[in-house]
Design a protein around this motif. Structure first.
Motif, PDB file in Angstrom:
ATOM      1  N   ALA A 196      30.593  31.351  46.847  1.00 14.00           N
ATOM      2  CA  ALA A 196      31.517  30.537  46.061  1.00 14.00           C
ATOM      3  C   ALA A 196      30.832  29.986  44.824  1.00 14.00           C
ATOM      4  O   ALA A 196      29.685  29.539  44.874  1.00 14.00           O
ATOM      5  CB  ALA A 196      32.072  29.392  46.909  1.00 14.00           C
ATOM      6  N   CYS A 222      37.783  27.180  49.775  1.00 15.71           N
ATOM      7  CA  CYS A 222      37.153  28.275  50.524  1.00 15.71           C
ATOM      8  C   CYS A 222      36.187  27.740  51.580  1.00 15.71           C
ATOM      9  O   CYS A 222      36.104  28.269  52.699  1.00 15.71           O
ATOM     10  CB  CYS A 222      36.424  29.208  49.563  1.00 15.71           C
ATOM     11  SG  CYS A 222      37.529  30.193  48.509  1.00 15.71           S
ATOM     12  N   LEU A 273      39.035  25.474  44.091  1.00 15.57           N
ATOM     13  CA  LEU A 273      39.003  26.662  44.945  1.00 15.57           C
ATOM     14  C   LEU A 273      37.705  26.763  45.738  1.00 15.57           C
ATOM     15  O   LEU A 273      37.701  27.280  46.859  1.00 15.57           O
ATOM     16  CB  LEU A 273      39.197  27.918  44.089  1.00 15.57           C
ATOM     17  CG  LEU A 273      40.513  28.010  43.305  1.00 15.57           C
ATOM     18  CD1 LEU A 273      40.598  29.353  42.582  1.00 15.57           C
ATOM     19  CD2 LEU A 273      41.713  27.826  44.220  1.00 15.57           C
ATOM     20  N   GLN A 274      36.610  26.280  45.194  1.00 15.99           N
ATOM     21  CA  GLN A 274      35.334  26.314  45.922  1.00 15.99           C
ATOM     22  C   GLN A 274      35.415  25.449  47.181  1.00 15.99           C
ATOM     23  O   GLN A 274      34.998  25.863  48.264  1.00 15.99           O
ATOM     24  CB  GLN A 274      34.208  25.839  44.999  1.00 15.99           C
ATOM     25  CG  GLN A 274      32.817  25.940  45.626  1.00 15.99           C
ATOM     26  CD  GLN A 274      31.729  25.495  44.664  1.00 15.99           C
ATOM     27  OE1 GLN A 274      31.996  24.766  43.710  1.00 15.99           O
ATOM     28  NE2 GLN A 274      30.501  25.934  44.910  1.00 15.99           N
ATOM     29  N   ARG A 308      35.054  34.726  48.734  1.00 17.71           N
ATOM     30  CA  ARG A 308      34.455  34.535  47.424  1.00 17.71           C
ATOM     31  C   ARG A 308      35.443  33.781  46.515  1.00 17.71           C
ATOM     32  O   ARG A 308      36.662  33.880  46.685  1.00 17.71           O
ATOM     33  CB  ARG A 308      34.100  35.866  46.765  1.00 17.71           C
ATOM     34  CG  ARG A 308      33.101  36.714  47.534  1.00 17.71           C
ATOM     35  CD  ARG A 308      32.709  37.934  46.699  1.00 17.71           C
ATOM     36  NE  ARG A 308      31.801  38.813  47.430  1.00 17.71           N
ATOM     37  CZ  ARG A 308      32.200  39.857  48.147  1.00 17.71           C
ATOM     38  NH1 ARG A 308      33.483  40.139  48.223  1.00 17.71           N
ATOM     39  NH2 ARG A 308      31.322  40.592  48.784  1.00 17.71           N
ATOM     40  N   CYS A 309      34.889  33.066  45.523  1.00 13.91           N
ATOM     41  CA  CYS A 309      35.702  32.446  44.474  1.00 13.91           C
ATOM     42  C   CYS A 309      34.823  32.248  43.250  1.00 13.91           C
ATOM     43  O   CYS A 309      33.594  32.187  43.355  1.00 13.91           O
ATOM     44  CB  CYS A 309      36.324  31.125  44.930  1.00 13.91           C
ATOM     45  SG  CYS A 309      35.130  29.802  45.206  1.00 13.91           S
ATOM     46  N   TRP A 362      39.588  32.777  40.332  1.00 11.80           N
ATOM     47  CA  TRP A 362      39.994  33.752  41.334  1.00 11.80           C
ATOM     48  C   TRP A 362      39.351  33.430  42.674  1.00 11.80           C
ATOM     49  O   TRP A 362      38.363  32.725  42.759  1.00 11.80           O
ATOM     50  CB  TRP A 362      39.598  35.165  40.913  1.00 11.80           C
ATOM     51  CG  TRP A 362      38.128  35.329  40.639  1.00 11.80           C
ATOM     52  CD1 TRP A 362      37.493  35.149  39.453  1.00 11.80           C
ATOM     53  CD2 TRP A 362      37.102  35.662  41.590  1.00 11.80           C
ATOM     54  NE1 TRP A 362      36.145  35.350  39.582  1.00 11.80           N
ATOM     55  CE2 TRP A 362      35.874  35.680  40.889  1.00 11.80           C
ATOM     56  CE3 TRP A 362      37.095  35.951  42.950  1.00 11.80           C
ATOM     57  CZ2 TRP A 362      34.664  35.973  41.511  1.00 11.80           C
ATOM     58  CZ3 TRP A 362      35.890  36.252  43.572  1.00 11.80           C
ATOM     59  CH2 TRP A 362      34.692  36.272  42.854  1.00 11.80           C
ATOM     60  N   MET A 363      39.947  34.000  43.718  1.00 12.45           N
ATOM     61  CA  MET A 363      39.341  33.968  45.048  1.00 12.45           C
ATOM     62  C   MET A 363      39.755  35.242  45.769  1.00 12.45           C
ATOM     63  O   MET A 363      40.837  35.795  45.512  1.00 12.45           O
ATOM     64  CB  MET A 363      39.754  32.718  45.830  1.00 12.45           C
ATOM     65  CG  MET A 363      41.225  32.524  46.051  1.00 12.45           C
ATOM     66  SD  MET A 363      41.544  30.978  46.951  1.00 12.45           S
ATOM     67  CE  MET A 363      43.325  30.996  47.064  1.00 12.45           C
ATOM     68  N   GLU A 364      38.882  35.696  46.689  1.00  8.33           N
ATOM     69  CA  GLU A 364      39.138  36.954  47.389  1.00  8.33           C
ATOM     70  C   GLU A 364      38.532  36.905  48.782  1.00  8.33           C
ATOM     71  O   GLU A 364      37.617  36.118  49.063  1.00  8.33           O
ATOM     72  CB  GLU A 364      38.584  38.143  46.609  1.00  8.33           C
ATOM     73  CG  GLU A 364      37.074  38.201  46.541  1.00  8.33           C
ATOM     74  CD  GLU A 364      36.573  39.419  45.768  1.00  8.33           C
ATOM     75  OE1 GLU A 364      37.346  39.974  44.961  1.00  8.33           O
ATOM     76  OE2 GLU A 364      35.406  39.810  45.986  1.00  8.33           O
ATOM     77  N   ARG A 366      42.526  40.045  46.629  1.00 18.59           N
ATOM     78  CA  ARG A 366      42.099  39.191  45.524  1.00 18.59           C
ATOM     79  C   ARG A 366      43.337  38.591  44.848  1.00 18.59           C
ATOM     80  O   ARG A 366      44.380  39.253  44.720  1.00 18.59           O
ATOM     81  CB  ARG A 366      41.286  40.013  44.512  1.00 18.59           C
ATOM     82  CG  ARG A 366      40.772  39.227  43.300  1.00 18.59           C
ATOM     83  CD  ARG A 366      40.098  40.208  42.327  1.00 18.59           C
ATOM     84  NE  ARG A 366      39.626  39.557  41.126  1.00 18.59           N
ATOM     85  CZ  ARG A 366      38.396  39.129  40.934  1.00 18.59           C
ATOM     86  NH1 ARG A 366      37.493  39.283  41.908  1.00 18.59           N
ATOM     87  NH2 ARG A 366      38.037  38.560  39.807  1.00 18.59           N
ATOM     88  N   SER A 411      42.660  29.361  34.857  1.00 21.01           N
ATOM     89  CA  SER A 411      41.582  28.404  35.105  1.00 21.01           C
ATOM     90  C   SER A 411      41.810  27.129  34.305  1.00 21.01           C
ATOM     91  O   SER A 411      42.378  27.156  33.205  1.00 21.01           O
ATOM     92  CB  SER A 411      40.233  29.014  34.718  1.00 21.01           C
ATOM     93  OG  SER A 411      39.189  28.090  34.923  1.00 21.01           O
ATOM     94  N   LEU A 455      45.248  31.352  51.794  1.00 17.38           N
ATOM     95  CA  LEU A 455      43.907  31.755  52.226  1.00 17.38           C
ATOM     96  C   LEU A 455      43.817  31.861  53.744  1.00 17.38           C
ATOM     97  O   LEU A 455      43.146  32.749  54.289  1.00 17.38           O
ATOM     98  CB  LEU A 455      42.876  30.763  51.683  1.00 17.38           C
ATOM     99  CG  LEU A 455      41.420  31.225  51.685  1.00 17.38           C
ATOM    100  CD1 LEU A 455      41.269  32.540  50.940  1.00 17.38           C
ATOM    101  CD2 LEU A 455      40.523  30.159  51.079  1.00 17.38           C
TER     102      LEU A 455
END
Length: 492
Positions: free
Chosen positions: A363, A341, A337-338, A399-400, A412-414, A477, A482, A379
């Motif tokens: 991130a 993003c 996810l990083q 963010r993640c 998570w990511m938002e 969000r 994970s 996203l």
């Protein structure tokens, strides 16, 4: 051409189960029958051994029964017995012969094997020692067990013989046939009839279920009645109902997609056609100077209509793919996810810069399992909405990261913006397809959050809509299960 009937598969299914049940039933019965035959034969051997021992006990008594008579007239008329020889049977021997009348005999022979007294059918046996000898003799269809022994009597050395035709081993087959084989065969016949009837009756609900499925229309995907089927078939019916539900959901999604696509594409295409026709009419009526100004304005409108149509087509395609993933099981992969993003941030830097927006990234390492291309589409739609509806000079942050919840670690990511936001009573409705907030003047199709919502559902989670950290704006969000990051390969 072969004609296929409905009765043939059902009949084959019944006979298949009948054969299996009969084999499973007959094998134990046959094994029990063999064990019974073995034990009956062992029992017959034991009885025969006891009879041999009885013969051995009676032979000396038979030898003692031979005495010398006093006158020649007492000799039997049918035997050439020497003078003075007579047989006075001992009570045990006499009782033995009486109990087995017709199946027992005795004989007395001299040392050369000549019969002096007893049954004429007895063969001459000349034992070389004083030990008893056993032989088997068949007379009139009866097998006799005969013991012969050379004994000293009051009339001198004679050979005495005692025969017993009640040997259990020669009758054991008749006993086994009547007591074991015939009852088991009768039991097998009755069992075969009972199994045939029971299987046919037990499979009746299954055959009715098969016929009910065959009579259905291809468009009828309603669930089967699970209350009228046996408990053994209930898992099959439940699986079919789940399959019908998945197919029905997928069919409904495709039908809704086609209807929505046709409805939504009609508007921008009609606008595009109207712009082209208006441009053509104005070009014929205006002069060269005014035509140049008209061309610039019309080209700008055509470009906007084309962009909107292209975006709508892409969003509808993404929505269709999300529906397909939700309705079927497709393999997943490990998604960073990083990194995701970071890629989306780079994709929207120019769009944010054109509106003097502050587009930032906060991130941390976070990984999950899912469909990478769908998460990217999720996203993109959320960030595109934020860029589109946030005013000039606004602030957007991606963010993640990971967090610990009651169910375990979550990734998570938002996306958070300081735009107009969405009222609480409208947050459920904006997740519906083609719904737009009242009073919205920014161009859009009402699909961005709906697509993100469908993709989240395909990953067994949901979108969380909330107010921004500063009390206004919108924060979107989404959280996933994970996973542990993959170990990096060492390089030299």
């Amino acid at each position: 051409m072969r004609r296929r009937t409905d009765a043939a598969p059902a009949e084959g299914m019944i006979w298949g189960l009948q054969r299996r049940l009969l084999v499973m039933l007959f094998l134990p019965l046959g094994l029990v029958g063999l064990v019974s035959v073995f034990f009956h034969y062992q029992s017959a051997g034991t009885v025969a051994l006891q009879q041999d021992q009885q013969l051995l006990r009676l032979v000396p008594l038979l030898a003692d029964s031979v005495v010398v008579r006093q006158s020649h007239e007492e000799a039997p008329a049918d035997l050439e017995a020497p003078p003075g020889l007579v047989l006075l049977l001992a009570p045990p021997v006499q009782e033995f012969l009486k109990e087995r009348e017709g199946f027992a005999g005795y004989g007395v022979m001299d040392g050369s094997g000549r019969l002096l007294l007893g049954a004429t059918w007895l063969p001459p046996v000349l034992p070389s020692t004083a030990d008893p000898e056993f032989i088997s003799v068949v007379e009139a269809g009866v097998t006799y067990r005969v013991v012969a022994q050379r004994s000293s009597t009051s009339a001198g050395e004679l050979i005495v013989m005692l025969a017993d035709g009640s040997d259990a081993r020669q009758h054991w087959f008749d006993t086994v046939l009547l007591r074991v084989l015939l009852p088991n065969l009768l039991l097998m016949v009755l069992a075969a009839a009972a199994v045939a009837w029971a299987v046919a009756r037990a499979l009746r609900p299954l055959i009715d279920l098969k016929q009910a499925v065959e009579r259905r229309s291809p468009r009828d995907l309603s669930p089967l009645d699970a209350e009228s089927v046996p408990a053994e078939v209930l898992p099959l019916v439940s699986s079919l109902n789940r399959l019908f539900a998945l197919v029905n959901d997928q069919t409904e999604a495709q039908r809704r997609f086609v209807a929505d696509a046709a409805h939504q594409l009609r508007t921008p295409l009609a606008g595009l056609q109207a712009q082209v026709e208006a441009w053509a009419q104005a070009a014929r009526a205006l002069g060269s100077g005014d035509l140049l100004t008209l061309r610039v304005d019309q080209v700008q409108r055509l470009r906007d209509a084309t962009r909107r149509t292209s975006q709508l087509a892409n969003q509808l395609l993404a929505l269709s793919r999300a529906d397909a993933v939700s309705a079927g099981a497709q393999p997943t992969e490990q998604v960073d996810l990083q990194e995701l993003c970071g890629n989306i941030l780079a994709l929207y830097l120019d769009a944010a810069g054109s509106k003097q927006m502050d587009l930032g990234l906060e991130a941390q390492a976070a990984q999950t399992r899912g469909h990478a291309w769908l998460l990217r589409e999720l996203l993109i739609n959320v960030v595109d909405n934020a860029v589109k509806y946030t005013s000039v000079g606004g602030r957007i942050t991606l963010r993640c990261g990971t967090e610990h919840a009651d169910t375990g670690p979550r990734a998570w990511m938002e996306v958070e913006d300081d735009g107009p936001g969405i009222a609480c009573e409208e947050q459920e409705r904006v997740l519906q397809r083609f719904y737009r907030l009242p009073g919205t003047h920014t161009e859009g199709n009402g699909l961005g959050l709906a697509i993100a919502h469908e993709i989240a559902r395909a990953h067994r989670t949901h979108l969380q809509l909330d107010v921004g950290a500063l009390g206004h704006g919108l924060r979107v969000r989404v959280a996933f299960d994970s996973v542990t990051p993959k170990p990096q390969a060492l390089t030299r």
